[in-house]
Design a protein around this motif. Structure first.
Motif, PDB file in Angstrom:
ATOM      1  N   ASN A 646       0.973  -1.203  -0.148  1.00 18.25           N
ATOM      2  CA  ASN A 646      -0.014   0.007   0.030  1.00 18.25           C
ATOM      3  C   ASN A 646       0.646   1.329   0.084  1.00 18.25           C
ATOM      4  N   ASP A 647       2.118   1.324   0.109  1.00 16.97           N
ATOM      5  CA  ASP A 647       3.007   2.547   0.163  1.00 16.97           C
ATOM      6  C   ASP A 647       3.160   3.112  -1.229  1.00 16.97           C
ATOM      7  N   ASP A 648       2.824   2.426  -2.400  1.00 15.17           N
ATOM      8  CA  ASP A 648       3.022   2.687  -3.581  1.00 15.17           C
ATOM      9  C   ASP A 648       2.414   1.895  -4.478  1.00 15.17           C
ATOM     10  N   TYR A 649       2.538   2.166  -5.723  1.00 16.99           N
ATOM     11  CA  TYR A 649       2.195   1.536  -6.799  1.00 16.99           C
ATOM     12  C   TYR A 649       3.183   0.848  -7.724  1.00 16.99           C
ATOM     13  N   TYR A 650       3.367  -0.419  -7.584  1.00 16.82           N
ATOM     14  CA  TYR A 650       4.974  -1.056  -8.037  1.00 16.82           C
ATOM     15  C   TYR A 650       4.549  -1.580  -9.650  1.00 16.82           C
ATOM     16  N   VAL A 651       5.608  -1.325 -10.216  1.00 14.34           N
ATOM     17  CA  VAL A 651       5.462  -1.511 -11.801  1.00 14.34           C
ATOM     18  C   VAL A 651       6.495  -2.864 -11.859  1.00 14.34           C
ATOM     19  N   TYR A 652       6.152  -3.798 -12.586  1.00 15.66           N
ATOM     20  CA  TYR A 652       7.059  -5.130 -12.894  1.00 15.66           C
ATOM     21  C   TYR A 652       7.916  -4.815 -13.909  1.00 15.66           C
ATOM     22  N   HIS A 653       9.134  -5.233 -13.699  1.00  8.25           N
ATOM     23  CA  HIS A 653      10.202  -4.856 -14.688  1.00  8.25           C
ATOM     24  C   HIS A 653      10.968  -6.299 -15.052  1.00  8.25           C
ATOM     25  N   GLU A 654      10.245  -7.149 -16.180  1.00  7.66           N
ATOM     26  CA  GLU A 654      10.420  -8.500 -16.187  1.00  7.66           C
ATOM     27  C   GLU A 654      12.147  -8.707 -16.494  1.00  7.66           C
ATOM     28  N   LYS A 655      12.459  -7.983 -17.283  1.00  6.60           N
ATOM     29  CA  LYS A 655      14.006  -8.299 -17.845  1.00  6.60           C
ATOM     30  C   LYS A 655      15.031  -7.834 -16.716  1.00  6.60           C
ATOM     31  N   GLU A 656      14.604  -7.177 -15.744  1.00  5.98           N
ATOM     32  CA  GLU A 656      15.285  -6.626 -14.509  1.00  5.98           C
ATOM     33  C   GLU A 656      15.042  -7.311 -13.221  1.00  5.98           C
ATOM     34  N   TYR A 657      14.101  -8.478 -13.347  1.00  5.23           N
ATOM     35  CA  TYR A 657      13.661  -9.202 -12.144  1.00  5.23           C
ATOM     36  C   TYR A 657      13.197  -8.475 -10.917  1.00  5.23           C
ATOM     37  N   CYS A 658      12.700  -7.154 -11.082  1.00  7.65           N
ATOM     38  CA  CYS A 658      12.449  -6.409 -10.170  1.00  7.65           C
ATOM     39  C   CYS A 658      11.123  -5.851 -10.068  1.00  7.65           C
ATOM     40  N   VAL A 659      10.439  -5.203  -9.085  1.00  7.29           N
ATOM     41  CA  VAL A 659       9.439  -4.146  -9.073  1.00  7.29           C
ATOM     42  C   VAL A 659       9.945  -2.902  -8.721  1.00  7.29           C
ATOM     43  N   ILE A 660       9.427  -1.778  -9.272  1.00 10.53           N
ATOM     44  CA  ILE A 660       9.951  -0.379  -8.778  1.00 10.53           C
ATOM     45  C   ILE A 660       8.815   0.523  -8.488  1.00 10.53           C
ATOM     46  N   GLY A 661       8.678   1.013  -7.169  1.00  8.05           N
ATOM     47  CA  GLY A 661       7.537   2.070  -6.972  1.00  8.05           C
ATOM     48  C   GLY A 661       7.383   3.284  -7.785  1.00  8.05           C
ATOM     49  N   GLU A 662       6.278   3.710  -8.256  1.00 10.87           N
ATOM     50  CA  GLU A 662       6.111   4.579  -9.307  1.00 10.87           C
ATOM     51  C   GLU A 662       6.568   6.058  -8.729  1.00 10.87           C
ATOM     52  N   HIS A 663       6.231   6.152  -7.639  1.00 10.52           N
ATOM     53  CA  HIS A 663       6.357   7.467  -6.876  1.00 10.52           C
ATOM     54  C   HIS A 663       7.544   7.447  -5.987  1.00 10.52           C
ATOM     55  N   THR A 664       7.868   6.512  -5.058  1.00  9.08           N
ATOM     56  CA  THR A 664       8.917   6.406  -4.000  1.00  9.08           C
ATOM     57  C   THR A 664      10.319   5.813  -4.926  1.00  9.08           C
ATOM     58  N   LYS A 665      10.087   5.274  -6.199  1.00  9.82           N
ATOM     59  CA  LYS A 665      11.100   4.679  -6.846  1.00  9.82           C
ATOM     60  C   LYS A 665      12.023   3.648  -6.122  1.00  9.82           C
ATOM     61  N   ARG A 666      11.145   3.249  -5.093  1.00  5.89           N
ATOM     62  CA  ARG A 666      11.609   1.699  -4.214  1.00  5.89           C
ATOM     63  C   ARG A 666      11.795   0.852  -5.203  1.00  5.89           C
ATOM     64  N   ARG A 667      12.935   0.120  -5.252  1.00  6.47           N
ATOM     65  CA  ARG A 667      13.364  -0.962  -6.012  1.00  6.47           C
ATOM     66  C   ARG A 667      13.454  -2.291  -5.292  1.00  6.47           C
ATOM     67  N   ILE A 668      12.617  -3.298  -5.711  1.00  3.93           N
ATOM     68  CA  ILE A 668      12.793  -4.488  -4.899  1.00  3.93           C
ATOM     69  C   ILE A 668      13.171  -5.517  -5.785  1.00  3.93           C
ATOM     70  N   THR A 669      14.310  -6.182  -5.694  1.00  9.32           N
ATOM     71  CA  THR A 669      14.827  -7.029  -6.711  1.00  9.32           C
ATOM     72  C   THR A 669      15.067  -8.483  -6.316  1.00  9.32           C
ATOM     73  N   LEU A 670      15.164  -9.464  -7.082  1.00 11.12           N
ATOM     74  CA  LEU A 670      15.507 -10.729  -6.920  1.00 11.12           C
ATOM     75  C   LEU A 670      16.620 -10.830  -6.264  1.00 11.12           C
ATOM     76  N   GLY A 671      16.762 -11.593  -5.016  1.00  7.28           N
ATOM     77  CA  GLY A 671      17.951 -11.737  -4.293  1.00  7.28           C
ATOM     78  C   GLY A 671      17.787 -10.641  -3.052  1.00  7.28           C
ATOM     79  N   ASP A 672      17.334 -10.097  -2.912  1.00  6.67           N
ATOM     80  CA  ASP A 672      16.998  -8.925  -1.725  1.00  6.67           C
ATOM     81  C   ASP A 672      16.643  -9.300  -0.642  1.00  6.67           C
ATOM     82  N   LYS A 673      17.518  -9.056   0.527  1.00  9.25           N
ATOM     83  CA  LYS A 673      17.188  -9.438   1.958  1.00  9.25           C
ATOM     84  C   LYS A 673      16.214  -8.523   2.273  1.00  9.25           C
ATOM     85  N   VAL A 674      14.926  -9.063   2.924  1.00  9.69           N
ATOM     86  CA  VAL A 674      13.847  -8.432   3.599  1.00  9.69           C
ATOM     87  C   VAL A 674      13.538  -8.825   4.772  1.00  9.69           C
TER      88      VAL A 674
END
Length: 695
Positions: A646-674
């Motif tokens: 709910n903190d943002d709208y996340y867009v899926y980027h298939e080739k980069e194996y990640c999602v990126i928040g449209e406003h916050t630009k938070r990037r969550i990538t395969l392999g990230d520790k969370v």
């Protein structure tokens, strides 16, 4: 390329083609070709137009595949062709049940560039089909609520209920498919027990995958008769004076391999791999053999086994139990100090295992545990030499490019009521690796010997990776600064180098997992194609005939040659039966893997249900357009729906194996520790849902 592939290729290139033109191109008489094309049409690989010309079925919008039903009633068609999944609405499933073979006609592509959409025009799987579910009484009418997600419930007439009560898990045989708003109809054929009772859940999953522990009467009678036979020594090399022993898991009962080691006068090792001679008892074409082929493999479902052979054989007559005379087929190998195979022979033998060792005990002994060293003083030095040899063999295997994926395997411990009390990572020590090396070497040795004899044989193959998948893998690895050397014709060394680059880094597990997924699946085949993952020119399965049918078949071939009975008639017989055995056993292996994984998912979900609201460290293990997957330290995986972030709208980027928040630009990538919080654990569908602890 075989004749059928050539014909399909010509039809595909011409799109629409008449029989005479096709006959000219493939250089076959029209009458002969027409019979072949008619068979391809019956298999729904080609279709005939109104004008009498032929086209690929896919050109005509027809696709054959397996229906994958989903919660909500809709489904997808999974095809073996290079075609994206086809969406099937609830009204377009044609009464098919999950996993059935169907023919689908393409209708359209969904608006907005979504999925292809189609309609089932024919269910190719025959009735009756068996389903597993829960009895539900609704206003005096009894249904079996199908456990398979999205599959139709089945109406049970009063005459067909067999006394089943509301809330019981049952197996139902469907005799009539759903049609024009009318429910599917069937009969109850087995009552498994009350939903929620100990063991009923795993039993229900076993039945969903067609797994039954009980054997037909003919098999039981044959097994009982075999156990009454006297063990015969005739035509065998007597190895009962050799120091031979087994090393297995503490709970293993089907012991099909034993090992021995001697130092020869020339300083070389003589390694003996002694395998239970199941083929001596299970003769080709017998009831036990037919049932073993139907099953294909033993299946291990957390706390139970669905065996390939009755326990009288698997745990008794054939099992290499300590202190008992046992018939074996031995692969005796002479190996020099560099780990190179110098000589080998295959013999019908008899052994008497001196010790029944466990991996845990041998690992303690090799680590210098005083108690274990004292208990096994007689073989302590032999085990040390075995470990030394195994490490030499392992190093030599890696020099050739063999790949070793460092992927954790879960170990699930249940209490007396079948409830999971712990989920941990299964540890592999020197003992496990030692037996693995010895079995690999025996399998390679047997396969190479029969390859050079140019005899029909059953190989275990692992084909060269697809170039496009390797290209995609290279892009993924680039995100971590890891370079994949070439992808058009990648060598095992290149994959091995990738794993070495990732070793010890935070993303090691993810790199291992994604790289493994990019490779093809190993299977059984009659063609002597190499085994890519092992960097072996030839490979087979020889060492587990109690629990794998291919090994049993390989034993028959080996023993036929040893006995001097490899005549032209038997060679022709092998050429006929081996392709069918390869297809059947590959399919049964896939089914077993899916069943084992499904039961693991079930028990992991049940385990996590007690931790709702609690937080755990995790790593992002998957990225999709609908959600992220996170894996805990104990291998349990759950999904984080994008819609719940709910903190943002996340867009899926298939080739980069990640999602990126449209406003916050938070990037969550395969392999990230969370850090995650357990949001839900739905045992009914074996699904775990997480949320981010900090979102």
């Amino acid at each position: 390329m075989d004749r059928n592939e050539e014909i399909l290729k010509e039809i595909g290139e011409r799109i629409y083609i008449g029989i005479d033109e096709l006959a000219e191109r493939v250089e076959l008489p029209s009458d002969m070709l027409r019979g072949i094309v008619d068979e391809l049409e019956r298999e729904y690989l080609v279709a005939r137009t109104k004008s009498g010309k032929y086209a690929l079925a896919s050109t005509m919008g027809l696709f054959r595949g397996t229906i994958d039903c989903k919660r909500g009633g809709f489904a997808f068609l999974r095809t073996p062709e290079n075609v994206e999944d086809i969406f099937l609405s609830p009204s377009h499933k044609g009464g098919a049940f999950d996993g059935e073979d169907v023919l689908v006609r393409l209708l359209k592509r969904q608006s907005g560039g979504g999925h292809l959409e189609g309609k089932v025009v024919k269910v190719l799987s025959p009735l009756p089909v068996e389903v597993v579910g829960t009895v539900q009484a609704r206003n005096g009418t009894v249904f079996v609520a199908n456990d398979a997600p999205g599959s139709d419930d089945v109406y049970i007439p009063k005459r067909s209920r067999r006394g089943a009560k509301n809330g019981q898990k049952v197996v139902a045989r469907v005799t009539q498919r759903a049609f024009r708003g009318k429910s599917a109809e069937g009969e109850i054929i087995e009552i498994l027990g009350k939903a929620g009772d100990a063991g009923v859940d795993i039993l229900a999953y076993a039945r969903r995958f067609g797994l039954v522990s009980e054997f037909p009467d003919a098999c039981r009678r044959q097994a009982e008769a075999l156990t009454a036979e006297q063990t015969a020594m005739e035509g065998r090399t007597d190895l009962r004076d050799r120091m031979v022993f087994t090393i297995d898991g503490a709970d293993a009962k089907d012991l099909d391999d034993a090992v021995s080691l001697r130092i020869l006068e020339n300083g070389n090792y003589e390694l003996g791999v002694h395998i239970a001679d199941v083929s001596h008892y299970v003769r080709e074409g017998s009831p036990l053999d037919k049932e073993a082929l139907r099953r294909g493999t033993s299946v291990y479902l957390v706390d139970r086994v669905v065996p390939m052979l009755p326990k009288e054989l698997s745990n008794g007559l054939c099992s290499l139990n300590a202190g008992e005379d046992k018939l074996t087929l031995s692969c005796i190998m002479e190996i020099d100090r560099r780990g190179e195979l110098v000589a080998q022979k295959l013999e019908n033998t008899m052994i008497r295992s001196s010790y029944r060792l466990t991996y845990e005990g041998v690992n303690r002994l090799l680590a210098g545990d005083t108690e274990e060293c004292g208990r096994y003083a007689e073989i302590k030095d032999t085990l040390a030499e075995m470990n030394k040899l195994a490490k030499t063999l392992r190093a030599r295997r890696f020099e050739k490019g063999s790949i070793d994926f460092n992927i954790d395997e879960a170990q699930i411990l249940l209490d007396g009521k079948g409830i999971p009390k712990a989920v941990t990572v299964r540890k592999r020590g020197d003992a496990e690796r030692m037996i693995e090396e010895f079995m690999l070497l025996a399998n390679i040795t047997v396969a190479q010997q029969y390859y050079y004899m140019e005899l029909p044989f059953l190989y275990r193959i692992h084909e060269q990776p697809d170039a496009q998948r390797m290209k995609e893998l290279a892009v993924f690895l680039g995100n971590f600064g890891i370079h994949l050397k070439g992808f058009q014709n990648v060598h095992p060394h290149a994959i091995q180098d990738v794993l070495t680059q990732a070793e010890g880094r935070p993303e090691e597990i993810i790199v291992n997992t994604v790289t493994l997924r990019a490779l093809k699946k190993a299977r059984y085949a009659v063609q002597p194609i190499s085994h890519f993952g092992l960097a072996a020119d030839q490979y087979c399965h020889f060492t587990s005939p109690i629990r794998r049918y291919p090994d049993l078949q390989v034993h028959r071939i080996v023993k036929r040659l040893i006995g001097g009975k490899m005549d032209d008639g038997y060679i022709r017989h092998l050429e006929t039966v081996l392709p069918e055995i390869a297809t059947q056993t590959s399919a049964r292996e896939r089914n077993a893997i899916e069943a084992e994984r499904a039961v693991q998912d079930l028990k992991m979900t049940e385990y996590m249900a007690r931790y709702i609201g609690e937080e755990f460290p995790a790593v992002i293990s998957g990225v999709t357009n609908f959600g992220l997957f996170a894996e805990l330290d104990n291998t349990i995986e759950g999904m984080i729906p994008l819609a719940c972030m709910n903190d943002d709208y996340y867009v899926y980027h298939e080739k980069e194996y990640c999602v990126i928040g449209e406003h916050t630009k938070r990037r969550i990538t395969l392999g990230d520790k969370v850090r995650i919080k357990v949001a839900a654990a739905d045992v009914a569908v074996a699904k775990i849902e997480f949320t981010f602890a900090d979102i």
